[in-house]
Scaffold this motif. Structure first.
Motif, PDB file in Angstrom:
ATOM      1  N   PHE A 164       7.108  -5.464   5.538  1.00 15.49           N
ATOM      2  CA  PHE A 164       6.327  -4.219   5.613  1.00 15.49           C
ATOM      3  C   PHE A 164       5.200  -4.344   6.647  1.00 15.49           C
ATOM      4  O   PHE A 164       5.091  -3.527   7.566  1.00 15.49           O
ATOM      5  N   GLY A 213      -3.498  -9.399   2.921  1.00 12.29           N
ATOM      6  CA  GLY A 213      -2.067  -9.557   3.166  1.00 12.29           C
ATOM      7  C   GLY A 213      -1.273  -8.865   2.082  1.00 12.29           C
ATOM      8  O   GLY A 213      -1.561  -7.728   1.712  1.00 12.29           O
ATOM      9  N   PHE A 230       4.059   6.657  13.251  1.00 12.96           N
ATOM     10  CA  PHE A 230       4.740   6.376  11.993  1.00 12.96           C
ATOM     11  C   PHE A 230       5.678   5.196  12.215  1.00 12.96           C
ATOM     12  O   PHE A 230       6.321   5.099  13.259  1.00 12.96           O
ATOM     13  N   GLY A 259      -2.712  -5.451   9.033  1.00  9.86           N
ATOM     14  CA  GLY A 259      -3.710  -6.104   9.884  1.00  9.86           C
ATOM     15  C   GLY A 259      -3.413  -7.564  10.180  1.00  9.86           C
ATOM     16  O   GLY A 259      -3.537  -8.009  11.325  1.00  9.86           O
ATOM     17  N   SER A 313     -14.052  -7.262   6.251  1.00 11.21           N
ATOM     18  CA  SER A 313     -15.266  -7.515   5.467  1.00 11.21           C
ATOM     19  C   SER A 313     -15.674  -8.979   5.635  1.00 11.21           C
ATOM     20  O   SER A 313     -14.858  -9.821   6.033  1.00 11.21           O
ATOM     21  N   THR A 343      -6.058   0.328  11.054  1.00 12.25           N
ATOM     22  CA  THR A 343      -4.990   0.250  10.051  1.00 12.25           C
ATOM     23  C   THR A 343      -5.430   0.826   8.702  1.00 12.25           C
ATOM     24  O   THR A 343      -4.629   0.886   7.778  1.00 12.25           O
ATOM     25  N   HIS A 372      -9.054  -2.815  13.427  1.00  8.70           N
ATOM     26  CA  HIS A 372      -9.921  -2.530  12.272  1.00  8.70           C
ATOM     27  C   HIS A 372      -9.038  -2.530  11.021  1.00  8.70           C
ATOM     28  O   HIS A 372      -8.059  -1.790  10.955  1.00  8.70           O
ATOM     29  N   GLY A 408      -5.651  -6.695   5.926  1.00  2.87           N
ATOM     30  CA  GLY A 408      -4.616  -6.055   5.098  1.00  2.87           C
ATOM     31  C   GLY A 408      -3.219  -6.492   5.518  1.00  2.87           C
ATOM     32  O   GLY A 408      -3.052  -7.306   6.437  1.00  2.87           O
ATOM     33  N   ALA A 409      -2.216  -5.940   4.853  1.00  8.10           N
ATOM     34  CA  ALA A 409      -0.830  -6.342   5.127  1.00  8.10           C
ATOM     35  C   ALA A 409      -0.441  -6.071   6.579  1.00  8.10           C
ATOM     36  O   ALA A 409       0.194  -6.898   7.248  1.00  8.10           O
ATOM     37  N   SER A 430       0.856  -1.206   0.000  1.00 10.50           N
ATOM     38  CA  SER A 430       0.000   0.000   0.000  1.00 10.50           C
ATOM     39  C   SER A 430       0.884   1.246   0.000  1.00 10.50           C
ATOM     40  O   SER A 430       0.526   2.272  -0.586  1.00 10.50           O
ATOM     41  N   GLY A 431       2.053   1.147   0.630  1.00 10.80           N
ATOM     42  CA  GLY A 431       2.987   2.278   0.644  1.00 10.80           C
ATOM     43  C   GLY A 431       3.535   2.562  -0.748  1.00 10.80           C
ATOM     44  O   GLY A 431       3.694   3.726  -1.145  1.00 10.80           O
TER      45      GLY A 431
HETATM   46  N1  LIG Z   1       1.931   5.358   9.285  1.00  9.96           N
HETATM   47  C1  LIG Z   1       2.746   4.385   8.881  1.00  9.96           C
HETATM   48  O1  LIG Z   1       3.916   4.357   9.238  1.00  9.96           O
HETATM   49  C2  LIG Z   1       2.200   3.292   8.018  1.00  9.96           C
HETATM   50  C3  LIG Z   1       2.860   2.045   7.966  1.00  9.96           C
HETATM   51  C4  LIG Z   1       2.316   1.041   7.190  1.00  9.96           C
HETATM   52  C5  LIG Z   1       1.148   1.263   6.485  1.00  9.96           C
HETATM   53  N2  LIG Z   1       0.571   2.496   6.524  1.00  9.96           N
HETATM   54  C6  LIG Z   1      -0.690   2.747   5.807  1.00  9.96           C
HETATM   55  O2  LIG Z   1      -1.652   1.926   6.426  1.00  9.96           O
HETATM   56  C7  LIG Z   1      -2.664   1.586   5.504  1.00  9.96           C
HETATM   57  C8  LIG Z   1      -2.900   0.101   5.566  1.00  9.96           C
HETATM   58  O3  LIG Z   1      -1.794  -0.574   5.060  1.00  9.96           O
HETATM   59  P1  LIG Z   1      -1.919  -2.052   4.540  1.00  9.96           P
HETATM   60  O4  LIG Z   1      -0.665  -2.332   3.823  1.00  9.96           O
HETATM   61  O5  LIG Z   1      -2.346  -2.957   5.620  1.00  9.96           O
HETATM   62  O6  LIG Z   1      -3.095  -1.863   3.471  1.00  9.96           O
HETATM   63  P2  LIG Z   1      -3.784  -2.966   2.593  1.00  9.96           P
HETATM   64  O7  LIG Z   1      -3.081  -4.265   2.715  1.00  9.96           O
HETATM   65  O8  LIG Z   1      -3.998  -2.391   1.254  1.00  9.96           O
HETATM   66  O9  LIG Z   1      -5.194  -3.082   3.362  1.00  9.96           O
HETATM   67  C9  LIG Z   1      -6.231  -3.369   2.662  1.00  9.96           C
HETATM   68  C10 LIG Z   1      -7.332  -3.778   3.653  1.00  9.96           C
HETATM   69  O10 LIG Z   1      -8.110  -2.640   4.017  1.00  9.96           O
HETATM   70  C11 LIG Z   1      -9.424  -3.076   4.181  1.00  9.96           C
HETATM   71  N3  LIG Z   1     -10.374  -2.043   3.789  1.00  9.96           N
HETATM   72  C12 LIG Z   1     -10.444  -1.407   2.598  1.00  9.96           C
HETATM   73  N4  LIG Z   1     -11.454  -0.517   2.626  1.00  9.96           N
HETATM   74  C13 LIG Z   1     -12.034  -0.602   3.850  1.00  9.96           C
HETATM   75  C14 LIG Z   1     -13.107   0.060   4.493  1.00  9.96           C
HETATM   76  N5  LIG Z   1     -13.805   1.009   3.871  1.00  9.96           N
HETATM   77  N6  LIG Z   1     -13.409  -0.277   5.768  1.00  9.96           N
HETATM   78  C15 LIG Z   1     -12.691  -1.220   6.398  1.00  9.96           C
HETATM   79  N7  LIG Z   1     -11.679  -1.893   5.852  1.00  9.96           N
HETATM   80  C16 LIG Z   1     -11.347  -1.570   4.592  1.00  9.96           C
HETATM   81  C17 LIG Z   1      -9.565  -4.288   3.277  1.00  9.96           C
HETATM   82  O11 LIG Z   1     -10.108  -5.302   4.033  1.00  9.96           O
HETATM   83  P3  LIG Z   1     -11.583  -5.831   3.732  1.00  9.96           P
HETATM   84  O12 LIG Z   1     -11.645  -6.086   2.244  1.00  9.96           O
HETATM   85  O13 LIG Z   1     -11.648  -7.057   4.575  1.00  9.96           O
HETATM   86  O14 LIG Z   1     -12.454  -4.722   4.162  1.00  9.96           O
HETATM   87  C18 LIG Z   1      -8.157  -4.738   2.919  1.00  9.96           C
HETATM   88  O15 LIG Z   1      -7.857  -6.039   3.371  1.00  9.96           O
HETATM   89  C19 LIG Z   1      -2.174   2.080   4.146  1.00  9.96           C
HETATM   90  O16 LIG Z   1      -2.851   3.282   3.846  1.00  9.96           O
HETATM   91  C20 LIG Z   1      -0.702   2.344   4.360  1.00  9.96           C
HETATM   92  O17 LIG Z   1      -0.206   3.325   3.493  1.00  9.96           O
HETATM   93  C21 LIG Z   1       1.056   3.500   7.283  1.00  9.96           C
END
Ligand SMILES: NC(=O)c1ccc[n+]([C@@H]2O[C@H](COP(=O)([O-])OP(=O)(O)OC[C@H]3O[C@@H](n4cnc5c(N)ncnc54)[C@H](OP(=O)(O)O)[C@@H]3O)[C@@H](O)[C@H]2O)c1
Length: 325
Positions: free
Chosen positions: A135, A316, A268, A166, A185, A221, A159, A163-164, A41-42
């Motif tokens: 990641f 994931g 972060f 989560g 979901s 997340t 919540h 995701g990756a 996602s990053g």
């Molecule tokens: N601040 C930091 O240092 C940092 C570090 C890492 C990641 N991040 C950010 O954290 C976010 C998550 O990262 P990730 O890699 O885990 O993302 P990801 O793998 O793309 O997460 C996708 C998950 O989000 C869920 N989702 C999508 N829309 C949703 C909604 N409306 N309500 C609830 N769940 C929803 C989906 O699950 P379902 O299909 O089951 O709903 C999907 O499994 C990203 O935006 C990333 O850029 C920030």
């Protein structure tokens, strides 16, 4: 070597496959022949330069004002050490490794400092599964340990559990002895339950903010919850931790930090700690946690992988398999 490149910010079409010079390891660095990488996602955020919000300017200064400073995307990798720089002691040529570096992993070769986030690949994992780990695992570890301040017996709601970040947050929170309620979901409930969550809620069916359960921490997340709605189900000194934050949450974090009671916490994850990666490796080796992989693409199909990650629906990690040069 072959590498994915993006020379401007924009949609997945900005990504090309190019022949570029193979990097050479400097003193203290190793050269890794990358066998597998991912699109996180990053990576898609950096490519599109969307969602940076209040961090737009600092991020742009960091990653390139007019165009990406490092044209090769990708953060996670698994592969084999093929050359070592002067003074390297942690690795030898032939070692199978995995790790994380901001930029440069979607290529046949990358260089990385030997004391950065790189470690021996867990033996039980394929290169693809190993690349699918750092990641999400390092981010989840940072957020649970440093921002949630997780303790045994704590009741935590996660919540975005599929995701990756989560999938590792659920497993690590269980490892740290918390009682885990995971939210995702309907389609992903079985996957998340299999990761060890004590309870799984489909957000499409149940609104936990109206339920009777109280949580010591909520880890969001995805960036879809709000403090005003969740406050009711947070314990008196509960923390509402945002992995993705907006200006509102930043202001709430400052405001709630100045008074006793429920708090908003924004954070972060640097994802660059060797010690943290070694901890993740040991937890994988002992079978306590494992990666979750979604689709696998070839390097040549990486724009397609970006399109899929852009949907926000991956489970994931999305893997990029990189063949021999
Ligand atoms: N601040 C930091 O240092 C940092 C570090 C890492 C990641 N991040 C950010 O954290 C976010 C998550 O990262 P990730 O890699 O885990 O993302 P990801 O793998 O793309 O997460 C996708 C998950 O989000 C869920 N989702 C999508 N829309 C949703 C909604 N409306 N309500 C609830 N769940 C929803 C989906 O699950 P379902 O299909 O089951 O709903 C999907 O499994 C990203 O935006 C990333 O850029 C920030």
């Amino acid at each position: 070597m072959l590498a994915a490149t993006y020379r401007r910010y924009g949609p997945p079409d900005v990504i090309r496959i190019e022949e570029v010079a193979r990097p050479r390891p400097k003193a203290g660095e190793v050269l890794v022949h990358v066998r597998a990488s991912t699109v996180t996602s990053g990576d898609v955020r950096m490519r599109a330069f969307k969602g940076a919000g209040i961090f737009w300017l600092p991020m742009r200064l960091l990653f390139g004002v007019f165009r990406p400073r490092n044209p090769i995307p990708g953060m996670e990798f698994a592969g084999t050490v093929v050359e070592i720089g002067k003074g390297v002691t942690r690795f030898r040529v032939g070692d199978a490794v995995f790790g994380m570096k901001i930029g440069g992993a979607n290529a046949e070769f990358l260089t990385i400092r030997e004391n950065a986030a790189i470690a021996a690949k867990p033996e039980a994992l394929t290169f693809e599964a190993a690349a699918a780990t750092p990641f999400g695992a390092l981010s989840a570890l940072d957020f649970l340990r440093d921002f949630v301040r997780i303790k045994p017996g704590q009741r935590i709601l996660i919540h975005g559990a599929s995701g990756a970040v989560g999938v590792f947050a659920v497993q690590l929170a269980k490892h740290f002895g918390a009682h885990v309620t995971a939210v995702c979901s309907t389609t992903n409930c079985d996957l998340v339950a299999a990761l060890g969550a004590d309870r799984v809620i489909a957000y499409t069916d149940v609104d936990y903010t109206q339920g009777p359960d109280i949580f010591d921490a909520i880890l969001d997340t995805v960036g879809v919850t709000s403090f005003s709605r969740c406050k009711r189900v947070l314990a008196q000194t509960g923390r509402h931790v945002f992995v993705v934050q907006t200006l509102i949450q930043l202001l709430q974090a400052i405001w709630t930090s100045m008074r006793p009671g429920k708090r908003v916490v924004v954070g972060f994850s640097g994802g660059d700690s060797m010690d943290d990666l070694l901890l993740i490796k040991s937890l994988i080796d002992s079978g306590k946690i494992k990666p979750v992989t979604d689709r696998t693409y070839r390097l040549q199909e990486i724009a397609e992988a970006h399109r899929f990650v852009d949907t926000g629906r991956k489970r994931g990690a999305v893997v990029v398999s990189i063949g021999s040069p």
